[in-house]
Write a protein that holds these residues in place. Structure first.
Motif, PDB file in Angstrom:
ATOM      1  N   SER A  99       0.837  -1.206   0.000  1.00  0.00           N
ATOM      2  CA  SER A  99       0.000   0.000   0.000  1.00  0.00           C
ATOM      3  C   SER A  99       0.869   1.252   0.000  1.00  0.00           C
ATOM      4  O   SER A  99       0.596   2.210  -0.732  1.00  0.00           O
ATOM      5  CB  SER A  99      -0.925   0.006   1.222  1.00  0.00           C
ATOM      6  N   SER A 100       1.923   1.245   0.821  1.00  0.00           N
ATOM      7  CA  SER A 100       2.822   2.412   0.876  1.00  0.00           C
ATOM      8  C   SER A 100       3.459   2.657  -0.481  1.00  0.00           C
ATOM      9  O   SER A 100       3.552   3.793  -0.939  1.00  0.00           O
ATOM     10  CB  SER A 100       3.949   2.213   1.897  1.00  0.00           C
ATOM     11  N   LEU A 101       3.907   1.591  -1.125  1.00  0.00           N
ATOM     12  CA  LEU A 101       4.545   1.725  -2.436  1.00  0.00           C
ATOM     13  C   LEU A 101       3.577   2.356  -3.440  1.00  0.00           C
ATOM     14  O   LEU A 101       3.906   3.322  -4.132  1.00  0.00           O
ATOM     15  CB  LEU A 101       4.998   0.355  -2.947  1.00  0.00           C
ATOM     16  N   THR A 112      -6.540  12.788   4.033  1.00  0.00           N
ATOM     17  CA  THR A 112      -7.435  11.726   3.574  1.00  0.00           C
ATOM     18  C   THR A 112      -8.827  11.955   4.136  1.00  0.00           C
ATOM     19  O   THR A 112      -8.979  12.256   5.320  1.00  0.00           O
ATOM     20  CB  THR A 112      -6.928  10.348   4.054  1.00  0.00           C
ATOM     21  N   SER A 113      -9.841  11.842   3.269  1.00  0.00           N
ATOM     22  CA  SER A 113     -11.209  11.821   3.787  1.00  0.00           C
ATOM     23  C   SER A 113     -11.762  10.412   3.626  1.00  0.00           C
ATOM     24  O   SER A 113     -11.468   9.721   2.641  1.00  0.00           O
ATOM     25  CB  SER A 113     -12.083  12.858   3.088  1.00  0.00           C
ATOM     26  N   PHE A 114     -12.553  10.003   4.618  1.00  0.00           N
ATOM     27  CA  PHE A 114     -13.019   8.619   4.707  1.00  0.00           C
ATOM     28  C   PHE A 114     -14.516   8.525   4.430  1.00  0.00           C
ATOM     29  O   PHE A 114     -15.295   9.354   4.910  1.00  0.00           O
ATOM     30  CB  PHE A 114     -12.727   8.067   6.107  1.00  0.00           C
ATOM     31  N   PHE A 115     -14.913   7.502   3.681  1.00  0.00           N
ATOM     32  CA  PHE A 115     -16.322   7.313   3.331  1.00  0.00           C
ATOM     33  C   PHE A 115     -16.731   5.851   3.441  1.00  0.00           C
ATOM     34  O   PHE A 115     -15.920   4.953   3.220  1.00  0.00           O
ATOM     35  CB  PHE A 115     -16.580   7.784   1.890  1.00  0.00           C
ATOM     36  N   ASP A 116     -18.010   5.656   3.734  1.00  0.00           N
ATOM     37  CA  ASP A 116     -18.572   4.312   3.650  1.00  0.00           C
ATOM     38  C   ASP A 116     -18.742   3.945   2.175  1.00  0.00           C
ATOM     39  O   ASP A 116     -18.873   4.826   1.323  1.00  0.00           O
ATOM     40  CB  ASP A 116     -19.931   4.268   4.366  1.00  0.00           C
ATOM     41  N   LEU A 157      -2.053   4.544   8.449  1.00  0.00           N
ATOM     42  CA  LEU A 157      -1.171   5.125   7.427  1.00  0.00           C
ATOM     43  C   LEU A 157      -1.753   6.453   6.926  1.00  0.00           C
ATOM     44  O   LEU A 157      -1.046   7.462   6.835  1.00  0.00           O
ATOM     45  CB  LEU A 157      -1.001   4.142   6.254  1.00  0.00           C
ATOM     46  N   PHE A 158      -3.059   6.450   6.644  1.00  0.00           N
ATOM     47  CA  PHE A 158      -3.703   7.673   6.160  1.00  0.00           C
ATOM     48  C   PHE A 158      -3.807   8.734   7.261  1.00  0.00           C
ATOM     49  O   PHE A 158      -3.424   9.881   7.070  1.00  0.00           O
ATOM     50  CB  PHE A 158      -5.115   7.368   5.647  1.00  0.00           C
ATOM     51  N   SER A 159      -4.349   8.306   8.414  1.00  0.00           N
ATOM     52  CA  SER A 159      -4.725   9.310   9.410  1.00  0.00           C
ATOM     53  C   SER A 159      -3.535   9.795  10.227  1.00  0.00           C
ATOM     54  O   SER A 159      -3.521  10.940  10.665  1.00  0.00           O
ATOM     55  CB  SER A 159      -5.817   8.754  10.323  1.00  0.00           C
ATOM     56  N   GLU A 160      -2.539   8.948  10.439  1.00  0.00           N
ATOM     57  CA  GLU A 160      -1.410   9.365  11.286  1.00  0.00           C
ATOM     58  C   GLU A 160      -0.150   9.677  10.498  1.00  0.00           C
ATOM     59  O   GLU A 160       0.490  10.694  10.718  1.00  0.00           O
ATOM     60  CB  GLU A 160      -1.101   8.266  12.323  1.00  0.00           C
ATOM     61  N   THR A 161       0.225   8.782   9.587  1.00  0.00           N
ATOM     62  CA  THR A 161       1.532   8.943   8.936  1.00  0.00           C
ATOM     63  C   THR A 161       1.475   9.915   7.759  1.00  0.00           C
ATOM     64  O   THR A 161       2.203  10.902   7.730  1.00  0.00           O
ATOM     65  CB  THR A 161       2.073   7.572   8.505  1.00  0.00           C
ATOM     66  N   LEU A 162       0.593   9.653   6.787  1.00  0.00           N
ATOM     67  CA  LEU A 162       0.565  10.546   5.615  1.00  0.00           C
ATOM     68  C   LEU A 162       0.173  11.966   6.004  1.00  0.00           C
ATOM     69  O   LEU A 162       0.628  12.933   5.391  1.00  0.00           O
ATOM     70  CB  LEU A 162      -0.367   9.989   4.533  1.00  0.00           C
ATOM     71  N   SER A 163      -0.644  12.088   7.043  1.00  0.00           N
ATOM     72  CA  SER A 163      -1.049  13.435   7.470  1.00  0.00           C
ATOM     73  C   SER A 163       0.157  14.239   7.966  1.00  0.00           C
ATOM     74  O   SER A 163       0.178  15.460   7.838  1.00  0.00           O
ATOM     75  CB  SER A 163      -2.127  13.351   8.550  1.00  0.00           C
ATOM     76  N   ARG A 164       1.173  13.550   8.480  1.00  0.00           N
ATOM     77  CA  ARG A 164       2.392  14.247   8.920  1.00  0.00           C
ATOM     78  C   ARG A 164       3.138  14.855   7.736  1.00  0.00           C
ATOM     79  O   ARG A 164       3.972  15.742   7.902  1.00  0.00           O
ATOM     80  CB  ARG A 164       3.325  13.283   9.657  1.00  0.00           C
TER      81      ARG A 164
END
Ligand code: PLP
Length: 411
Positions: free
Chosen positions: A87-89, A126-130, A114-121
């Protein structure tokens, strides 16, 4: 021919050698000798097709990659050290600071973090949806949106996306769609449904026996004429696309992520993964059938079971129409309280308590006290993590044995 039958022939025939060692050779070397400086120059500029250095590619891993690419009708693949590596790649090769990601579904805990903690740094938001929020997803796409990320089956919320509808949105907007197909290899072919990139944790059902951590990313070909990757949205990929043409997503992944971040697969894991892959088309249909039998019986006996094969599930119709080959090895049992869930897990004799899924053995884990223990209540609610939720990954055992054991454990 049954959907899985075709792969029974393909995998064993392409993994075994007809000359010399039948089992794939493990090329146990980090580096490779180039013989002459002229050769070295050619290997580095890509005109000589020989291994450069195992971080950038290894012959054993290449064999796995070509089989995975063929499995998903991709132009090529890059194997990685883990599913999170995959996923990171895929993500890091495309995004830059200031970009936006739309994430739809499940979501696997590591991916959510990864989205909420790491990439945000790194200023990638990232916005999340059902899966069913199609209008909201459409409206959330901006000029900065570089990726839509989707899980083929919600883990552990068991919600099923309409992959065709979501890929239509992505394609109309000209945004890349990545599908995490870890739970449904062979059962779902995301590239054929309109996705651009497929990511796998091969650690799960592909290896199938907890013998190797690994991941793989499969890419589609870049179209010769119009292509979403040739639009201003992906301007920073232009140089590589102009040079590499239809296979460009592979050098994009290697030069913009693998080379500098180093989530490379190792040859031993690639070998183990191929051994698993050989029997995947035998194991998966058996487990899919067992999951349906077990879900139905436990539901009938009054347990709170979440699985799309049950007519009470909100995506039951979608399961019947779009998931004809099943939706993998998972089901969940909600025991209502943490105490009841722990009692169940202490009483089951067959389930192995672990964080893995997709194993030959049946596995179980209480969700809110383990993978999701760091998550706040709002996030847990969004991800469907309730106090009594146990995720089960069904294995190769006789399904009646599992039913008997689970009914006893739930008493
Ligand atoms: C396990 C898993 C991953 C991460 O894979 P690892 O091999 O553990 O790094 C990603 N996505 C899904 C759906 C998974 O189940």
């Amino acid at each position: 021919m049954n959907h899985f039958e075709e792969y029974c022939t393909k995998f064993v025939q392409s993994i075994g050698n007809k000359d010399g060692a039948v089992s794939p050779e493990i090329t146990n070397s980090a580096s490779f000798a180039y013989v002459t400086p002229e050769n070295a120059e050619g290997i580095f500029d890509g005109s000589v097709k020989k291994p450069l250095y195992s971080r950038m590619g290894n012959p054993t891993t290449s064999k796995l990659e070509s089989i995975m690419a063929e499995m998903d009708a991709g132009i090529g693949a890059v194997a990685t050290s883990s599913g999170m590596g995959a996923s990171s790649l895929a993500i890091m090769s495309i995004v830059s600071a200031g970009d936006e990601i739309i994430s739809i579904g499940g979501l696997f805990g590591g991916t959510y973090a990864l989205f909420s903690e790491t990439l945000s740094r790194f200023k990638i938001s990232t916005s999340f949806f059902d899966v069913d929020e199609l209008e909201n997803i459409k409206n959330a796409i901006t000029d900065k949106t570089k990726l839509i990320f989707l899980e083929s089956v919600g883990n552990p919320n068991m919600r099923l996306p309409d992959i065709k509808a979501i890929s239509k949105i992505a394609n109309e907007a000209g945004v890349a769609l990545i599908v995490d197909n870890t739970i449904t290899p062979l059962s779902i072919s995301p590239l054929k449904l309109g996705a651009d990139i497929v990511v796998y944790s091969t650690t799960k059902i592909i290896s199938g026996n907890s013998s190797a951590l690994g991941g793989c990313v499969v890419f589609r070909a870049i179209n010769e004429d119009e292509d979403k990757f040739k639009t201003p949205r992906y301007k920073d990929l232009e140089k590589i696309i102009n040079k590499a043409g239809k296979i460009a997503l592979i050098p994009i992944a290697k030069k913009r992520a693998l080379r500098d971040l180093g989530m490379s697969a190792n040859a031993h894991a690639s070998y183990q993964t191929m051994l698993g892959l050989e029997t995947l088309p035998l194991r998966l249909p058996r487990i899919v059938k067992s999951v349906e039998i077990i879900a139905k019986e436990l539901d009938k006996q009054g347990l709170d079971i979440n699985h799309p094969s049950l007519s009470s599930h909100p995506h039951h119709e979608r399961y019947l129409s779009d998931y004809k080959n099943g939706c993998g090895t998972l089901l969940t049992i909600d025991m209502q309280t943490k105490e009841a869930a722990f009692k169940f897990l202490n009483k089951t004799k067959l389930a192995t308590i672990t964080a893995n899924i997709g194993d030959s053995r049946t596995l179980a884990l209480h969700m809110s006290s383990t993978i999701y223990s760091d998550f706040d209540d709002e996030t847990k609610t969004f991800l469907g993590i309730t106090d009594g939720l146990i995720r089960i990954s069904i294995g190769l055992e006789n399904p009646q044995d599992i039913i008997d054991d689970f009914l006893n454990a739930a008493k």
